[in-house]
Design an enzyme around this catalytic site. Structure first.
Site, short mmCIF file in Angstrom:
data_model
loop_
_atom_site.label_atom_id
_atom_site.label_comp_id
_atom_site.label_asym_id
_atom_site.label_seq_id
_atom_site.Cartn_x
_atom_site.Cartn_y
_atom_site.Cartn_z
N PHE A 54 0.84 -1.20 0.00
CA PHE A 54 0.00 0.00 0.00
C PHE A 54 0.88 1.25 0.00
O PHE A 54 1.70 1.44 0.90
CB PHE A 54 -0.92 0.01 1.23
CG PHE A 54 -1.83 1.21 1.25
CD1 PHE A 54 -2.94 1.26 0.43
CD2 PHE A 54 -1.56 2.28 2.08
CE1 PHE A 54 -3.78 2.37 0.43
CE2 PHE A 54 -2.39 3.40 2.10
CZ PHE A 54 -3.50 3.44 1.27
N GLY A 55 0.69 2.10 -1.00
CA GLY A 55 1.43 3.36 -1.09
C GLY A 55 0.53 4.54 -0.78
O GLY A 55 -0.59 4.62 -1.30
N TYR A 56 1.01 5.44 0.07
CA TYR A 56 0.20 6.60 0.45
C TYR A 56 0.98 7.90 0.33
O TYR A 56 0.44 8.98 0.63
CB TYR A 56 -0.34 6.43 1.88
CG TYR A 56 0.78 6.28 2.91
CD1 TYR A 56 1.36 5.03 3.14
CD2 TYR A 56 1.27 7.37 3.62
CE1 TYR A 56 2.39 4.89 4.06
CE2 TYR A 56 2.29 7.23 4.53
CZ TYR A 56 2.85 5.99 4.75
OH TYR A 56 3.89 5.85 5.64
N GLY A 57 2.25 7.81 -0.07
CA GLY A 57 3.09 9.00 -0.20
C GLY A 57 3.72 9.01 -1.58
O GLY A 57 3.01 8.93 -2.60
N SER A 58 5.05 9.04 -1.60
CA SER A 58 5.72 9.11 -2.90
C SER A 58 5.43 7.88 -3.75
O SER A 58 5.52 7.95 -4.99
CB SER A 58 7.23 9.26 -2.70
OG SER A 58 7.74 8.16 -1.98
N GLU A 96 13.41 3.52 1.88
CA GLU A 96 12.65 4.08 3.00
C GLU A 96 13.32 3.80 4.34
O GLU A 96 12.65 3.60 5.36
CB GLU A 96 11.22 3.53 2.99
CG GLU A 96 10.50 3.71 1.66
CD GLU A 96 10.34 5.17 1.23
OE1 GLU A 96 10.53 6.07 2.06
OE2 GLU A 96 10.04 5.38 0.05
C1 BEZ Z 1 4.44 5.51 0.47
O1 BEZ Z 1 3.44 4.91 0.64
O2 BEZ Z 1 4.58 6.25 -0.46
C2 BEZ Z 1 5.53 5.29 1.41
C3 BEZ Z 1 6.35 4.23 1.29
C4 BEZ Z 1 7.35 4.05 2.16
C5 BEZ Z 1 7.51 4.93 3.17
C6 BEZ Z 1 6.64 5.98 3.31
C7 BEZ Z 1 5.64 6.17 2.43
#
Ligand code: BEZ
Length: 201
Positions: free
Chosen positions: A24-28, A99
């Site tokens: 699941f990605g929630y940022g970059s 990360e």
């Molecule tokens: C993300 O979901 O984009 C993400 C992935 C790893 C660390 C922080 C955010």
């Protein structure tokens, strides 16, 4: 907890025997998927809120002038929209490295827009990690983001890409959009590189 979480994440082997795993990605990860994936679907996780509360010393800031990037914080009744990627377990070595500044792998359920769900992995930086900055007024967060720049580029670019990617998906995140609004008030908008720091408050 030290900044570097690579060794801890390597010990999270829950999905190692699987052919593929949902991430699941929630940022970059929403706007920069620099890894191969088998499938990609909009999804959400429940009970978590996206917040610009994690310091970035290695991507969007420096040791002396850290930027701010997103993490997830537990919040009853909240949900966080993002993008789920189906990857092979080998991809996690690359993600653990990318990360490494405080993010830990966590097993979570994710809910796809079509109503289906799956268990997979999300990276979360908790308040226990050394790079955690915690809450601040959104205007102050915007000011810090406006000033920060690291090896991956201006911190504002990260915020603006994330806000645009959420809009492109038809999603709303009041926290992200409020910081974007403050950046616009400082003269920093999508397509415009941050040039001058904003005047002091
Ligand atoms: C993300 O979901 O984009 C993400 C992935 C790893 C660390 C922080 C955010």
């Amino acid at each position: 907890m030290s900044h570097n979480t690579i060794a801890i994440n390597r010990r999270m082997d829950k999905f190692d025997s699987h052919d593929s795993v949902w991430l699941f990605g929630y940022g970059s990860l929403i706007f920069k998927a620099d890894f191969p994936f088998l499938d990609r679907r909009p999804a959400a996780i429940r009970g978590w809120a996206r917040r610009f509360w994690q310091g970035s010393h290695d991507h969007r800031g420096t040791e002396t002038a850290p930027g701010r990037v997103v993490t997830l914080v537990p919040e009853a009744g909240a949900h966080c929209d993002g993008m789920a990627y189906l990857v092979t377990p080998e991809e996690f070595a690359h993600l653990d490295y990318r990360e490494k500044n405080g993010y830990l792998r966590l097993a979570t359920d994710m809910h796809f827009d079509d109503g289906a769900s799956a268990e997979g992995i999300v990276y979360i930086a908790t308040h226990e990690n050394a790079a955690y900055l915690g809450p601040a007024p959104e205007r102050d967060i915007a000011r810090q983001i406006a000033l920060a720049r690291g090896p991956s580029g201006p911190n504002a670019e990260y915020l603006l890409h994330l806000a645009q990617a959420l809009r492109d998906m038809g999603k709303v995140d009041a926290h992200v959009f409020e910081i974007e609004r403050h950046l616009a008030a400082f003269g920093i908008k999508s397509g415009i590189k941050p040039a001058k720091p904003p005047a002091p408050a």
